[in-house]
Write an enzyme that holds these catalytic residues in place. Sequence first.
Site, PDB file in Angstrom:
ATOM      1  N   HIS A  55      -7.387   9.735  -1.949  1.00 62.98           N
ATOM      2  CA  HIS A  55      -6.723   9.636  -0.645  1.00 62.98           C
ATOM      3  C   HIS A  55      -7.555  10.282   0.472  1.00 62.98           C
ATOM      4  O   HIS A  55      -7.677   9.733   1.560  1.00 62.98           O
ATOM      5  CB  HIS A  55      -5.350  10.307  -0.741  1.00 62.98           C
ATOM      6  CG  HIS A  55      -4.347   9.797   0.239  1.00 62.98           C
ATOM      7  ND1 HIS A  55      -2.998   9.724  -0.040  1.00 62.98           N
ATOM      8  CD2 HIS A  55      -4.474   9.344   1.511  1.00 62.98           C
ATOM      9  CE1 HIS A  55      -2.360   9.250   1.010  1.00 62.98           C
ATOM     10  NE2 HIS A  55      -3.226   9.012   1.968  1.00 62.98           N
ATOM     11  N   TYR A  66       3.177   9.826  -0.547  1.00 66.07           N
ATOM     12  CA  TYR A  66       4.303   9.293   0.227  1.00 66.07           C
ATOM     13  C   TYR A  66       5.636   9.494  -0.502  1.00 66.07           C
ATOM     14  O   TYR A  66       6.700   9.357   0.099  1.00 66.07           O
ATOM     15  CB  TYR A  66       4.143   7.789   0.523  1.00 66.07           C
ATOM     16  CG  TYR A  66       2.853   7.374   1.204  1.00 66.07           C
ATOM     17  CD1 TYR A  66       2.022   8.302   1.845  1.00 66.07           C
ATOM     18  CD2 TYR A  66       2.450   6.045   1.225  1.00 66.07           C
ATOM     19  CE1 TYR A  66       0.841   7.923   2.453  1.00 66.07           C
ATOM     20  CE2 TYR A  66       1.270   5.652   1.841  1.00 66.07           C
ATOM     21  CZ  TYR A  66       0.462   6.598   2.440  1.00 66.07           C
ATOM     22  OH  TYR A  66      -0.710   6.198   3.042  1.00 66.07           O
ATOM     23  N   ASP A 102       0.847  -1.201   0.000  1.00 60.30           N
ATOM     24  CA  ASP A 102       0.000   0.000   0.000  1.00 60.30           C
ATOM     25  C   ASP A 102       0.879   1.245   0.000  1.00 60.30           C
ATOM     26  O   ASP A 102       1.572   1.526   0.975  1.00 60.30           O
ATOM     27  CB  ASP A 102      -0.892   0.003   1.253  1.00 60.30           C
ATOM     28  CG  ASP A 102      -1.878   1.166   1.254  1.00 60.30           C
ATOM     29  OD1 ASP A 102      -2.979   1.004   0.718  1.00 60.30           O
ATOM     30  OD2 ASP A 102      -1.512   2.250   1.772  1.00 60.30           O
ATOM     31  N   LYS A 148      -2.639   5.998  -4.402  1.00 64.31           N
ATOM     32  CA  LYS A 148      -3.728   6.938  -4.077  1.00 64.31           C
ATOM     33  C   LYS A 148      -3.479   8.280  -4.727  1.00 64.31           C
ATOM     34  O   LYS A 148      -2.329   8.728  -4.848  1.00 64.31           O
ATOM     35  CB  LYS A 148      -3.828   7.125  -2.560  1.00 64.31           C
ATOM     36  CG  LYS A 148      -3.747   5.843  -1.762  1.00 64.31           C
ATOM     37  CD  LYS A 148      -3.949   6.030  -0.271  1.00 64.31           C
ATOM     38  CE  LYS A 148      -3.589   4.757   0.481  1.00 64.31           C
ATOM     39  NZ  LYS A 148      -2.174   4.673   0.876  1.00 64.31           N
TER      40      LYS A 148
HETATM   41  N1  LIG Z   1      -5.163   6.481   3.732  1.00 60.15           N
HETATM   42  C1  LIG Z   1      -4.582   7.176   4.671  1.00 60.15           C
HETATM   43  O1  LIG Z   1      -4.907   8.344   4.906  1.00 60.15           O
HETATM   44  C2  LIG Z   1      -3.510   6.536   5.494  1.00 60.15           C
HETATM   45  C3  LIG Z   1      -3.026   7.169   6.641  1.00 60.15           C
HETATM   46  C4  LIG Z   1      -2.026   6.515   7.378  1.00 60.15           C
HETATM   47  C5  LIG Z   1      -1.582   5.265   6.972  1.00 60.15           C
HETATM   48  N2  LIG Z   1      -2.058   4.691   5.826  1.00 60.15           N
HETATM   49  C6  LIG Z   1      -1.575   3.362   5.346  1.00 60.15           C
HETATM   50  O2  LIG Z   1      -1.647   2.429   6.415  1.00 60.15           O
HETATM   51  C7  LIG Z   1      -0.344   1.862   6.634  1.00 60.15           C
HETATM   52  C8  LIG Z   1      -0.169   1.498   8.080  1.00 60.15           C
HETATM   53  O3  LIG Z   1      -0.383   2.622   8.923  1.00 60.15           O
HETATM   54  P1  LIG Z   1       0.788   3.434   9.638  1.00 60.15           P
HETATM   55  O4  LIG Z   1       2.064   3.207   8.923  1.00 60.15           O
HETATM   56  O5  LIG Z   1       0.351   4.834   9.762  1.00 60.15           O
HETATM   57  O6  LIG Z   1       0.824   2.862  11.105  1.00 60.15           O
HETATM   58  P2  LIG Z   1       0.975   1.394  11.768  1.00 60.15           P
HETATM   59  O7  LIG Z   1       1.198   0.352  10.750  1.00 60.15           O
HETATM   60  O8  LIG Z   1      -0.189   1.258  12.711  1.00 60.15           O
HETATM   61  O9  LIG Z   1       2.274   1.587  12.679  1.00 60.15           O
HETATM   62  C9  LIG Z   1       3.558   1.798  12.135  1.00 60.15           C
HETATM   63  C10 LIG Z   1       4.509   2.103  13.300  1.00 60.15           C
HETATM   64  O10 LIG Z   1       4.538   0.999  14.213  1.00 60.15           O
HETATM   65  C11 LIG Z   1       5.852   0.471  14.305  1.00 60.15           C
HETATM   66  N3  LIG Z   1       5.708  -0.993  14.285  1.00 60.15           N
HETATM   67  C12 LIG Z   1       5.303  -1.760  13.247  1.00 60.15           C
HETATM   68  N4  LIG Z   1       5.252  -3.053  13.596  1.00 60.15           N
HETATM   69  C13 LIG Z   1       5.629  -3.118  14.885  1.00 60.15           C
HETATM   70  C14 LIG Z   1       5.799  -4.191  15.807  1.00 60.15           C
HETATM   71  N5  LIG Z   1       5.565  -5.456  15.438  1.00 60.15           N
HETATM   72  N6  LIG Z   1       6.222  -3.902  17.067  1.00 60.15           N
HETATM   73  C15 LIG Z   1       6.454  -2.616  17.432  1.00 60.15           C
HETATM   74  N7  LIG Z   1       6.312  -1.562  16.610  1.00 60.15           N
HETATM   75  C16 LIG Z   1       5.917  -1.808  15.342  1.00 60.15           C
HETATM   76  C17 LIG Z   1       6.628   1.001  13.118  1.00 60.15           C
HETATM   77  O11 LIG Z   1       7.981   1.191  13.464  1.00 60.15           O
HETATM   78  P3  LIG Z   1       9.241   0.843  12.507  1.00 60.15           P
HETATM   79  O12 LIG Z   1       8.866   1.161  11.093  1.00 60.15           O
HETATM   80  O13 LIG Z   1      10.311   1.757  13.056  1.00 60.15           O
HETATM   81  O14 LIG Z   1       9.566  -0.621  12.736  1.00 60.15           O
HETATM   82  C18 LIG Z   1       5.933   2.329  12.862  1.00 60.15           C
HETATM   83  O15 LIG Z   1       6.462   3.319  13.735  1.00 60.15           O
HETATM   84  C19 LIG Z   1       0.586   2.999   6.138  1.00 60.15           C
HETATM   85  O16 LIG Z   1       1.909   2.565   5.962  1.00 60.15           O
HETATM   86  C20 LIG Z   1      -0.120   3.412   4.881  1.00 60.15           C
HETATM   87  O17 LIG Z   1       0.109   2.467   3.856  1.00 60.15           O
HETATM   88  C21 LIG Z   1      -3.017   5.306   5.094  1.00 60.15           C
END
Ligand SMILES: NC(=O)c1ccc[n+]([C@@H]2O[C@H](COP(=O)([O-])OP(=O)(O)OC[C@H]3O[C@@H](n4cnc5c(N)ncnc54)[C@H](OP(=O)(O)O)[C@@H]3O)[C@@H](O)[C@H]2O)c1
Length: 280
Positions: A107, A49, A44, A74
Amino acid sequence: MVPHIELNDGNTIPQLGFGVFLVPPPDTERAVSVALAAGYRHIDTAEMYGNEAGVGAAVRASGLDRSEVFVTSKLNNGFHRPDDARRAFDETLAALGFEYVDLFLIHWPLPTLYDGDFVSTWKTLEELKADGRARSIGVSNFQVTHLERLAAEADVVPAVNQIELHPYFHNAEVDAYGREHGIHTEAWAPIAQGKVLGDPVLQAIAERLGRTVAQVVLRWHIQRGNIVFPKSVTPERVAENFDLFGFELAPDDVAAIDALDQGEAGRDGPNPDTFAYIPS
Ligand SMILES: NC(=O)c1ccc[n+]([C@@H]2O[C@H](COP(=O)([O-])OP(=O)(O)OC[C@H]3O[C@@H](n4cnc5c(N)ncnc54)[C@H](OP(=O)(O)O)[C@@H]3O)[C@@H](O)[C@H]2O)c1
């Protein structure tokens, strides 16, 4: 091992993927390569990004056939007008180096910009689906009122709505609307960008099951039927987040996690009704 979910247009999507929000562009090819080697087949990304090129490079370098990896991107917020959206989509394909994306999303709805017109933007995505360069189309951060407007004024029902959703914020009304209308929920920030990891209820469940808190939360999403794509640049976590299919949460544990919902107070990201950010 990852279940595939059938979308309302007949296409299928791996329920578990890998997100690349905040992965720096120079690191993206390596991070996605780690994920593909760990078994992920769904990535994704987003034009916003700035790392679509790294995603495309990693898919090519993997030796996997393009058809084996489901890739979402997106539309950036500055390009909602139809001509801009067409051009931005061309640029997304060029950056990825692909002839198609599996899923393309608006988005953000940006209801306070563009005279509140996200319908003509959506109709442009309908064109992209019709010409086959976006196999499926969907939205992100759409509220119920926005989805109702598309239902009244457009032809294609979004295949997904990608929304903030985690144990502290179930986004319940939007999720329920999607379930009733065939719009699959994709949960962004599935572990609340790390903010749920210190929760004592989750820690107790994880300890009892011999799993990590991240695995317990991601498993909760899987059992709810959400599509998820946790982000990590840490290879051990990338592997950990993929290892969700050797255990199951009992109904009591699901209920305990369900009870953590704080409603609107649990929202961590922007409110889609007012979010009006255009990247410079
Ligand atoms: N459509 C939208 O508006 C929108 C908004 C936000 C996100 N997204 C999408 O959703 C995806 C996921 O959301 P997100 O990246 O915001 O947040 P997330 O996946 O909930 O959390 C990512 C964070 O958690 C840490 N992490 C990941 N796995 C872990 C584990 N097993 N143990 C401890 N810490 C862990 C990562 O650290 P490290 O990387 O340092 O390991 C990073 O800091 C995004 O990458 C993006 O593709 C979309």
